[in-house]
Design an enzyme around this catalytic site. Structure first.
Site, mmCIF file in Angstrom:
data_model
loop_
_atom_site.group_PDB
_atom_site.id
_atom_site.type_symbol
_atom_site.label_atom_id
_atom_site.label_comp_id
_atom_site.label_asym_id
_atom_site.label_seq_id
_atom_site.Cartn_x
_atom_site.Cartn_y
_atom_site.Cartn_z
ATOM 1 N N ARG A 266 -2.759 23.081 -14.892
ATOM 2 C CA ARG A 266 -1.861 22.082 -15.060
ATOM 3 C C ARG A 266 -1.884 21.615 -16.911
ATOM 4 N NH1 ARG A 266 0.031 17.404 -11.174
ATOM 5 N NH2 ARG A 266 1.427 16.296 -12.562
ATOM 6 N N GLU B 83 -3.885 17.982 -11.159
ATOM 7 C CA GLU B 83 -4.474 18.223 -12.629
ATOM 8 C C GLU B 83 -5.913 18.467 -12.843
ATOM 9 O OE1 GLU B 83 -3.224 15.011 -15.283
ATOM 10 O OE2 GLU B 83 -2.504 16.597 -16.720
ATOM 11 N N HIS C 178 7.927 10.889 -29.048
ATOM 12 C CA HIS C 178 6.984 12.155 -28.440
ATOM 13 C C HIS C 178 7.390 13.509 -28.519
ATOM 14 C CE1 HIS C 178 3.980 13.506 -25.737
ATOM 15 N NE2 HIS C 178 5.020 13.977 -24.986
ATOM 16 N N LYS D 255 8.001 23.652 -14.342
ATOM 17 C CA LYS D 255 7.088 22.369 -14.188
ATOM 18 C C LYS D 255 6.492 22.509 -12.551
ATOM 19 C CE LYS D 255 5.429 17.720 -14.535
ATOM 20 N NZ LYS D 255 5.278 16.607 -15.301
ATOM 21 N N GLU E 56 10.302 19.058 -24.956
ATOM 22 C CA GLU E 56 9.623 19.523 -23.576
ATOM 23 C C GLU E 56 9.910 20.607 -22.704
ATOM 24 O OE1 GLU E 56 6.449 18.097 -23.094
ATOM 25 O OE2 GLU E 56 6.961 15.908 -24.004
ATOM 26 N N ASN F 197 0.298 20.701 -21.812
ATOM 27 C CA ASN F 197 0.005 20.028 -22.634
ATOM 28 C C ASN F 197 0.313 20.708 -24.138
ATOM 29 O OD1 ASN F 197 -0.750 17.608 -21.744
ATOM 30 N ND2 ASN F 197 -2.773 18.060 -21.174
ATOM 31 N N HIS G 266 0.513 19.288 -27.349
ATOM 32 C CA HIS G 266 0.315 17.786 -27.251
ATOM 33 C C HIS G 266 -1.182 17.526 -27.931
ATOM 34 C CE1 HIS G 266 3.678 17.865 -24.745
ATOM 35 N NE2 HIS G 266 3.316 16.655 -24.202
ATOM 36 N N HIS H 244 0.037 14.558 -30.340
ATOM 37 C CA HIS H 244 -0.543 12.899 -30.160
ATOM 38 C C HIS H 244 -0.979 12.646 -31.595
ATOM 39 C CE1 HIS H 244 -0.701 13.522 -25.446
ATOM 40 N NE2 HIS H 244 0.482 12.986 -25.835
ATOM 41 N N LYS I 180 2.888 11.723 -11.223
ATOM 42 C CA LYS I 180 2.079 11.037 -11.918
ATOM 43 C C LYS I 180 2.824 9.812 -12.300
ATOM 44 C CE LYS I 180 0.378 13.760 -15.272
ATOM 45 N NZ LYS I 180 -0.630 13.947 -16.606
ATOM 46 N N ARG J 2 0.632 -1.178 0.036
ATOM 47 C CA ARG J 2 -0.101 0.022 -0.283
ATOM 48 C C ARG J 2 0.782 1.225 -0.118
ATOM 49 N NH1 ARG J 2 -2.848 -2.963 3.508
ATOM 50 N NH2 ARG J 2 -4.712 -3.974 2.724
HETATM 51 N N1 NAD Z 1 4.612 10.711 -15.184
HETATM 52 C C1 NAD Z 1 4.767 11.849 -15.921
HETATM 53 O O1 NAD Z 1 4.114 12.866 -15.491
HETATM 54 C C2 NAD Z 1 5.156 11.938 -17.289
HETATM 55 C C3 NAD Z 1 5.316 12.936 -18.367
HETATM 56 C C4 NAD Z 1 5.774 12.598 -19.399
HETATM 57 C C5 NAD Z 1 6.038 11.575 -19.813
HETATM 58 N N2 NAD Z 1 5.884 10.283 -19.263
HETATM 59 C C6 NAD Z 1 6.091 9.011 -19.672
HETATM 60 O O2 NAD Z 1 7.424 8.948 -19.891
HETATM 61 C C7 NAD Z 1 7.680 8.100 -20.927
HETATM 62 C C8 NAD Z 1 8.709 8.603 -21.811
HETATM 63 O O3 NAD Z 1 9.888 8.627 -21.046
HETATM 64 P P1 NAD Z 1 11.319 8.734 -21.908
HETATM 65 O O4 NAD Z 1 11.486 9.677 -23.023
HETATM 66 O O5 NAD Z 1 12.547 9.103 -20.952
HETATM 67 O O6 NAD Z 1 11.402 7.407 -22.584
HETATM 68 P P2 NAD Z 1 12.228 6.086 -22.122
HETATM 69 O O7 NAD Z 1 12.269 5.947 -20.676
HETATM 70 O O8 NAD Z 1 11.975 4.914 -22.917
HETATM 71 O O9 NAD Z 1 13.713 6.413 -22.366
HETATM 72 C C9 NAD Z 1 14.195 6.565 -23.749
HETATM 73 C C10 NAD Z 1 15.435 5.515 -24.020
HETATM 74 O O10 NAD Z 1 16.576 6.094 -23.696
HETATM 75 C C11 NAD Z 1 17.179 5.103 -22.709
HETATM 76 N N3 NAD Z 1 17.786 6.115 -21.678
HETATM 77 C C12 NAD Z 1 17.443 6.702 -20.478
HETATM 78 N N4 NAD Z 1 18.361 7.383 -19.944
HETATM 79 C C13 NAD Z 1 19.564 7.066 -20.634
HETATM 80 C C14 NAD Z 1 21.027 7.355 -20.550
HETATM 81 N N5 NAD Z 1 21.277 8.315 -19.633
HETATM 82 N N6 NAD Z 1 21.869 6.835 -21.309
HETATM 83 C C15 NAD Z 1 21.399 5.886 -22.194
HETATM 84 N N7 NAD Z 1 20.091 5.649 -22.475
HETATM 85 C C16 NAD Z 1 19.283 6.080 -21.635
HETATM 86 C C17 NAD Z 1 16.145 4.281 -22.093
HETATM 87 O O11 NAD Z 1 16.705 3.149 -21.703
HETATM 88 C C18 NAD Z 1 15.279 4.131 -23.515
HETATM 89 O O12 NAD Z 1 15.640 3.390 -24.420
HETATM 90 C C19 NAD Z 1 6.550 7.788 -21.470
HETATM 91 O O13 NAD Z 1 6.026 6.320 -21.098
HETATM 92 C C20 NAD Z 1 5.423 8.595 -21.079
HETATM 93 O O14 NAD Z 1 4.205 8.384 -20.847
HETATM 94 C C21 NAD Z 1 5.446 10.366 -17.878
HETATM 95 ZN ZN ZN Z 2 4.908 15.453 -23.635
#
Ligand code: NAD
Ligand code: ZN
Length: 349
Positions: A233, A229, A256, A219, A185, A237, A240, A244, A143, A121
């Site tokens: 907030r 949100e 993305h 942020k 971003e 987007n 976006h 998207h 999130k 939990r």
């Molecule tokens: N929680 C939130 O508020 C929020 C906001 C935006 C996006 N997201 C989520 O985040 C995800 C996208 O995140 P992302 O763009 O980081 O993608 P990701 O986590 O897939 O990372 C991209 C690639 O880079 C690699 N990588 C990461 N750091 C590295 C480093 N320092 N050196 C070498 N390789 C590295 C990863 O292993 C992966 O292959 C999506 O699932 C999205 O939904 C969440």
């Molecule tokens: Zn985004």
């Protein structure tokens, strides 16, 4: 190392940022009162680069860390992967006070955070984002979640971290296209609320850690004002709604951040056409996106197909679609009254 405090209803946590601060993780967390068994969640790619310094630092400061690996990639951001984490947490002997640390991009962070929110939990959670996108966006705000076959991020929880550790040196190994995706971003945060950040990015004038910190601050300010949100907030987007749709229509070939880059260019053109910003503002936004090596040109899709991919066809009235549009550099507003014809116009080559 410097810190940015983040307040949320019921607490506060620091974002610690700097260069080559991973070896300080154990000391920082010990000083914050943590200890004992803990889990370091990562994937083989990021873990291969950075697990050792983090594990060593934790061990040196009296923790008993367990390395918990999950597969790399959005395709694995599922309940099944999270279930695998619960097994690893149990095997590592985590109790309700044990820390779960996320070491990776947004995909690792979303899953480690969701696992931390639900295991026993809820156990304390720490983010060590290693992609630029995760540093400036996903790592802050609480999130977490996973995808379902029906769509992205459909299951999740708000889980505030106890600390976020941002080490800009980890970006040295991030592949170029992923880095640029994160830049989209960061620039977005400049357009939303920080003209100085926008300006510096447009000129490539700011050292990376400072640029990251400024983007995080935007942020932080927004999520502090709207932690669950419910309103403002939504400005995060920007780009976006269009973005998207482009991602979807490309069969997710477009990253993305690339979709968001084209989306921000569309939002800028739309804002100028509707008289919400000066044409010069739109031009400035588009040239900044271009300067960062990100796309601004429309992909080859029928405007109506993009309109439908934005979900507009599912709304009774076209006007219900919500657009975040720039009104100046560093200023955006939420518009719900954008006519379909104006949207189609910016989607037409
Ligand atoms: N929680 C939130 O508020 C929020 C906001 C935006 C996006 N997201 C989520 O985040 C995800 C996208 O995140 P992302 O763009 O980081 O993608 P990701 O986590 O897939 O990372 C991209 C690639 O880079 C690699 N990588 C990461 N750091 C590295 C480093 N320092 N050196 C070498 N390789 C590295 C990863 O292993 C992966 O292959 C999506 O699932 C999205 O939904 C969440
Ligand atoms: Zn985004």
């Amino acid at each position: 190392m410097e810190t940015i405090p983040v307040k949320y209803p019921g607490g506060e946590y620091p974002v610690c940022w700097g260069e080559t601060i991973l070896p300080d993780a154990g000391r920082l967390l010990r000083a914050a009162g943590f200890g004992g068994a803990c889990a370091v969640v990562t994937n083989p790619v990021v873990g291969g680069h950075y697990a050792q310094p983090v594990l060593k630092s934790l061990t040196d400061h009296g923790f008993q860390p367990a390395l918990c690996e999950i597969p790399d990639g959005e395709a694995h951001k599922t309940l099944q992967t999270v279930a695998g984490l619960y097994d690893q947490f149990f095997a590592a002997g985590l109790d309700r006070k044990s820390l779960v640390l996320s070491l990776g991009g947004g995909v690792v962070g979303d899953q480690a955070g969701f696992a931390a929110a639900t295991y026993l939990r809820g156990v304390p959670f720490v983010q060590i984002p290693t992609s630029l996108l995760a540093m400036v966006d996903a790592g802050v705000g609480g999130k977490t979640g996973v995808d379902l076959p029906q769509g992205k991020n459909l299951v999740g929880a708000f889980k505030q971290p106890r600390m976020v550790i941002v080490d800009a040196a980890t970006l040295a190994t991030l592949p170029g296209p992923e880095f640029r995706s994160g830049l989209a971003e960061a620039l977005k945060h400049g357009i939303i609320a920080d003209p100085a950040l926008f300006e510096a990015m447009q000129q490539g004038a700011l050292p990376l850690p400072k640029m990251i910190a400024a983007a995080i601050q935007v942020k932080v300010d927004i999520v502090q004002a709207d932690p669950f949100e419910r309103g403002r907030r939504a400005v995060l987007n920007l780009g976006h709604t269009f973005g998207h749709a482009f991602e979807k229509l490309s069969g997710f070939q477009l990253r993305h951040g690339e979709g968001v880059a084209i989306g921000m260019a569309c939002a800028a053109r739309l804002a100028a056409n509707l008289g919400h910003c000066a044409p010069a503002v739109a031009d400035q936004i588009i040239s900044a996106i271009d300067f960062l090596g990100l796309p601004t040109a429309l992909p080859d899709h029928e405007p109506v197909a993009v309109w439908q991919a934005m979900g507009a066809d599912k709304k009774k009235e076209a006007g219900q679609l919500r657009f975040i549009l720039p009104t100046a550099i560093g200023q955006v507003d939420i518009f719900t009254d954008v006519p379909q014809a104006a949207v189609i116009e910016v989607l037409t080559k």
